[in-house]
Design an enzyme around this catalytic site. Sequence first.
Site, mmCIF file in Angstrom:
data_model
loop_
_atom_site.group_PDB
_atom_site.id
_atom_site.type_symbol
_atom_site.label_atom_id
_atom_site.label_comp_id
_atom_site.label_asym_id
_atom_site.label_seq_id
_atom_site.Cartn_x
_atom_site.Cartn_y
_atom_site.Cartn_z
ATOM 1 N N SER A 20 0.806 -1.225 0.000
ATOM 2 C CA SER A 20 0.000 0.000 0.000
ATOM 3 C C SER A 20 0.839 1.276 0.000
ATOM 4 O O SER A 20 0.313 2.353 -0.259
ATOM 5 C CB SER A 20 -0.942 0.011 1.209
ATOM 6 O OG SER A 20 -0.204 0.001 2.424
ATOM 7 N N ASP B 83 -7.671 6.171 5.127
ATOM 8 C CA ASP B 83 -7.746 4.999 6.004
ATOM 9 C C ASP B 83 -8.952 4.968 6.936
ATOM 10 O O ASP B 83 -8.988 4.141 7.860
ATOM 11 C CB ASP B 83 -6.485 4.918 6.873
ATOM 12 C CG ASP B 83 -5.250 4.637 6.048
ATOM 13 O OD1 ASP B 83 -5.390 4.313 4.857
ATOM 14 O OD2 ASP B 83 -4.138 4.753 6.605
ATOM 15 N N HIS C 136 1.492 4.058 6.768
ATOM 16 C CA HIS C 136 0.858 4.957 5.811
ATOM 17 C C HIS C 136 1.311 6.396 6.044
ATOM 18 O O HIS C 136 1.951 6.702 7.047
ATOM 19 C CB HIS C 136 -0.669 4.854 5.892
ATOM 20 C CG HIS C 136 -1.222 3.667 5.164
ATOM 21 N ND1 HIS C 136 -2.552 3.327 5.190
ATOM 22 C CD2 HIS C 136 -0.619 2.729 4.379
ATOM 23 C CE1 HIS C 136 -2.746 2.232 4.472
ATOM 24 N NE2 HIS C 136 -1.578 1.856 3.970
#
EC number: 3.4.21.89
Length: 210
Positions: free
Chosen positions: A53, A152, A92
């Site tokens: 990701s 997210d 992330h």
Amino acid sequence: MLAGLSPHLSNLRRSLTQVLNFALVLSTAFMMWKGLSIYTNSSSPIVVVLSGSMEPAFQRGDLLFLWNRSPRAEVGEIVVYNVRGKDIPIVHRVVRAFGDDEKSPKETNGQKKKKVMSSGKKDSIAAGALHSDSALVSHRILTKGDNNIADDTELYAQGQDYLDRKLDLVGSVRGYIPAVGYVTIMLSEHPWLKTVLLGIMGAMVILQRE
């Protein structure tokens, strides 16, 4: 009789030495890990990237080094966080940050300015309302994977729209080594490899004794 026991005592001494050396290695590794955790203020100062990701910034198997002593996580910073109720670290990027010196976006948009009333009890009520309006919120962030389309929000715990800097973050990425952690992924995805690895280690111990 003592001469006959001598080989057995020698083998026992050698076995005990190997056990003590192995215990020393484990205890040293544990102490180094705990020391690094205290230094970085992170429960997991080293993590492995488990998904794609964050490509192309990070690939699966990259080993990340974290730092968790900064009071804020700025927009653009890459962080590692744990979803509440789950023990899976997610790597992330911060795409939005607020708090400490500003209000939550939802709170700001939903609030209206209150007029100060002129007398007695009304003055105290208005003052309390103004104080409530100006209250600061804790530092919160919104994250997103570079290789993902959406943020997210769907990954967070139920009812959670943002991450809390103090409660949810494991740390911010300060360095990495490419592909080194891929062994961890292989062992996790293929449990039989653990058996093979243990067998190899056992064979090495037996060969060393001989």
